[in-house]
Design a protein around this motif. Structure first.
Motif, PDB file in Angstrom:
ATOM      1  N   ILE A   1      -2.152 -10.249  -7.424  1.00  0.00           N
ATOM      2  CA  ILE A   1      -1.802 -10.046  -6.017  1.00  0.00           C
ATOM      3  C   ILE A   1      -3.055 -10.205  -5.161  1.00  0.00           C
ATOM      4  N   THR A   2      -2.976 -11.095  -4.166  1.00  0.00           N
ATOM      5  CA  THR A   2      -4.136 -11.306  -3.299  1.00  0.00           C
ATOM      6  C   THR A   2      -4.042 -10.528  -1.996  1.00  0.00           C
ATOM      7  N   LEU A   3      -2.839 -10.092  -1.640  1.00  0.00           N
ATOM      8  CA  LEU A   3      -2.643  -9.313  -0.413  1.00  0.00           C
ATOM      9  C   LEU A   3      -1.349  -8.539  -0.529  1.00  0.00           C
ATOM     10  N   ILE A   4      -1.366  -7.293  -0.089  1.00  0.00           N
ATOM     11  CA  ILE A   4      -0.139  -6.519   0.002  1.00  0.00           C
ATOM     12  C   ILE A   4      -0.222  -5.645   1.242  1.00  0.00           C
ATOM     13  N   GLU A   5       0.894  -5.541   1.946  1.00  0.00           N
ATOM     14  CA  GLU A   5       1.010  -4.641   3.089  1.00  0.00           C
ATOM     15  C   GLU A   5       2.337  -3.912   2.982  1.00  0.00           C
ATOM     16  N   HIS A   6       2.249  -2.593   2.928  1.00  0.00           N
ATOM     17  CA  HIS A   6       3.447  -1.758   2.902  1.00  0.00           C
ATOM     18  C   HIS A   6       3.895  -1.491   4.335  1.00  0.00           C
ATOM     19  N   HIS A   7       5.193  -1.377   4.533  1.00  0.00           N
ATOM     20  CA  HIS A   7       5.781  -1.151   5.862  1.00  0.00           C
ATOM     21  C   HIS A   7       6.049   0.341   6.045  1.00  0.00           C
ATOM     22  N   TYR A   8       5.017   1.077   6.410  1.00  0.00           N
ATOM     23  CA  TYR A   8       5.041   2.543   6.442  1.00  0.00           C
ATOM     24  C   TYR A   8       6.097   3.122   7.377  1.00  0.00           C
ATOM     25  N   ALA A   9       6.328   2.480   8.493  1.00  0.00           N
ATOM     26  CA  ALA A   9       7.266   3.025   9.484  1.00  0.00           C
ATOM     27  C   ALA A   9       8.688   3.125   8.938  1.00  0.00           C
ATOM     28  N   GLY A  10       9.019   2.321   7.939  1.00  0.00           N
ATOM     29  CA  GLY A  10      10.369   2.320   7.404  1.00  0.00           C
ATOM     30  C   GLY A  10      10.553   3.079   6.106  1.00  0.00           C
ATOM     31  N   PHE A  11       9.562   3.827   5.679  1.00  0.00           N
ATOM     32  CA  PHE A  11       9.672   4.548   4.413  1.00  0.00           C
ATOM     33  C   PHE A  11      10.756   5.617   4.475  1.00  0.00           C
ATOM     34  N   ASN A  12      11.446   5.784   3.356  1.00  0.00           N
ATOM     35  CA  ASN A  12      12.365   6.902   3.149  1.00  0.00           C
ATOM     36  C   ASN A  12      11.730   7.817   2.120  1.00  0.00           C
ATOM     37  N   TRP A  13      11.653   9.095   2.445  1.00  0.00           N
ATOM     38  CA  TRP A  13      11.048  10.086   1.562  1.00  0.00           C
ATOM     39  C   TRP A  13      12.113  11.058   1.073  1.00  0.00           C
ATOM     40  N   VAL A  14      12.036  11.394  -0.217  1.00  0.00           N
ATOM     41  CA  VAL A  14      12.927  12.386  -0.803  1.00  0.00           C
ATOM     42  C   VAL A  14      12.047  13.388  -1.553  1.00  0.00           C
ATOM     43  N   PHE A  15      12.267  14.665  -1.268  1.00  0.00           N
ATOM     44  CA  PHE A  15      11.506  15.731  -1.907  1.00  0.00           C
ATOM     45  C   PHE A  15      12.464  16.566  -2.752  1.00  0.00           C
ATOM     46  N   SER A  16      12.035  16.918  -3.946  1.00  0.00           N
ATOM     47  CA  SER A  16      12.923  17.618  -4.874  1.00  0.00           C
ATOM     48  C   SER A  16      12.793  19.129  -4.799  1.00  0.00           C
ATOM     49  N   GLY A  17      11.822  19.621  -4.068  1.00  0.00           N
ATOM     50  CA  GLY A  17      11.591  21.059  -4.064  1.00  0.00           C
ATOM     51  C   GLY A  17      10.665  21.477  -5.189  1.00  0.00           C
ATOM     52  N   SER A  18      10.262  20.534  -6.019  1.00  0.00           N
ATOM     53  CA  SER A  18       9.273  20.813  -7.070  1.00  0.00           C
ATOM     54  C   SER A  18       8.096  19.876  -6.846  1.00  0.00           C
ATOM     55  N   ASP A  19       7.574  19.299  -7.878  1.00  0.00           N
ATOM     56  CA  ASP A  19       6.410  18.416  -7.767  1.00  0.00           C
ATOM     57  C   ASP A  19       6.786  16.956  -7.543  1.00  0.00           C
ATOM     58  N   VAL A  20       8.072  16.648  -7.468  1.00  0.00           N
ATOM     59  CA  VAL A  20       8.540  15.264  -7.408  1.00  0.00           C
ATOM     60  C   VAL A  20       8.726  14.812  -5.961  1.00  0.00           C
ATOM     61  N   VAL A  21       8.180  13.626  -5.687  1.00  0.00           N
ATOM     62  CA  VAL A  21       8.305  12.970  -4.386  1.00  0.00           C
ATOM     63  C   VAL A  21       8.758  11.544  -4.654  1.00  0.00           C
ATOM     64  N   VAL A  22       9.783  11.109  -3.943  1.00  0.00           N
ATOM     65  CA  VAL A  22      10.279   9.743  -4.083  1.00  0.00           C
ATOM     66  C   VAL A  22      10.051   9.024  -2.758  1.00  0.00           C
ATOM     67  N   CYS A  23       9.519   7.817  -2.845  1.00  0.00           N
ATOM     68  CA  CYS A  23       9.311   7.000  -1.657  1.00  0.00           C
ATOM     69  C   CYS A  23       9.971   5.649  -1.872  1.00  0.00           C
ATOM     70  N   GLU A  24      10.833   5.285  -0.930  1.00  0.00           N
ATOM     71  CA  GLU A  24      11.503   3.986  -0.951  1.00  0.00           C
ATOM     72  C   GLU A  24      10.989   3.210   0.255  1.00  0.00           C
ATOM     73  N   GLY A  25      10.657   1.939   0.042  1.00  0.00           N
ATOM     74  CA  GLY A  25      10.129   1.174   1.155  1.00  0.00           C
ATOM     75  C   GLY A  25      10.176  -0.319   0.933  1.00  0.00           C
ATOM     76  N   THR A  26       9.493  -1.021   1.819  1.00  0.00           N
ATOM     77  CA  THR A  26       9.408  -2.477   1.762  1.00  0.00           C
ATOM     78  C   THR A  26       7.952  -2.892   1.923  1.00  0.00           C
ATOM     79  N   SER A  27       7.689  -4.149   1.581  1.00  0.00           N
ATOM     80  CA  SER A  27       6.334  -4.686   1.688  1.00  0.00           C
ATOM     81  C   SER A  27       6.392  -6.193   1.844  1.00  0.00           C
ATOM     82  N   HIS A  28       5.248  -6.760   2.141  1.00  0.00           N
ATOM     83  CA  HIS A  28       5.072  -8.203   2.089  1.00  0.00           C
ATOM     84  C   HIS A  28       3.657  -8.468   1.592  1.00  0.00           C
ATOM     85  N   GLY A  29       3.415  -9.700   1.184  1.00  0.00           N
ATOM     86  CA  GLY A  29       2.087 -10.020   0.696  1.00  0.00           C
ATOM     87  C   GLY A  29       2.018 -11.395   0.084  1.00  0.00           C
ATOM     88  N   ALA A  30       0.945 -11.588  -0.688  1.00  0.00           N
ATOM     89  CA  ALA A  30       0.712 -12.864  -1.357  1.00  0.00           C
ATOM     90  C   ALA A  30       0.408 -12.601  -2.826  1.00  0.00           C
TER      91      ALA A  30
END
Length: 153
Positions: free
Chosen positions: A64-93
């Motif tokens: 991978i020569t370039l990656i950019e994550h699209h932070y504004a569109g992230f979906n976060w899920v918290f389990s109430g324990s140590d688990v965090v889930v992040c769903e998102g999109t990106s673009h790059g080369a």
């Protein structure tokens, strides 16, 4: 740790990739992992411990020569324990060509990471995405081969 604190560690991890593996304080993305952490990545497998995670990062990062994550569109899920889930999109080369989530709609760029974060360290990060960043693997999937043909039929 609070959910927001765990989220800050996950964000630091994702932003480090956008900076070529460098954290905001100039360290290595490896610094974010516990010594015995595990990382799963499709088509690479399971890396256990910082040494294997370093090998994984070099293998995948080397393509991978370039990656950019699209932070504004992230979906976060918290389990109430140590688990965090992040769903998102990106673009790059990628060495095989560029990618952008949604272009084409079936292509790479949509992903979901499942983190386990304790004591400010990533204990586990399982990455779920299509590792065919450039969308070249179409012949094995008849529906993609049709969509990629000039007639689109």
């Amino acid at each position: 740790m609070t959910d927001e604190q765990r989220k800050s560690v996950a964000l630091e991890y994702l932003k480090a990739f956008d900076r070529g593996g460098v954290t905001s304080n100039g360290g290595s993305v490896l610094d974010l992992f516990a010594d015995d952490a595990q990382v799963y990545f499709p088509k690479w497998g399971l890396a256990t411990g910082k040494e294997e995670i370093g090998t994984f990062l070099a293998d995948v990062g080397g393509t991978i020569t370039l990656i950019e994550h699209h932070y504004a569109g992230f979906n976060w899920v918290f389990s109430g324990s140590d688990v965090v889930v992040c769903e998102g999109t990106s673009h790059g080369a990628h060495r095989d060509g560029p990618w952008r989530a949604g272009v084409p709609e079936w292509g790479a760029g949509r992903w979901c990471d499942v983190f386990e974060i304790r004591d400010w360290k990533i204990q586990r990060c399982f990455v779920y995405l299509d590792p065919d960043y450039a969308g070249k693997d179409t012949t094995r999937y008849p529906w993609l081969a049709r969509r990629s043909s000039p007639s689109g039929l």
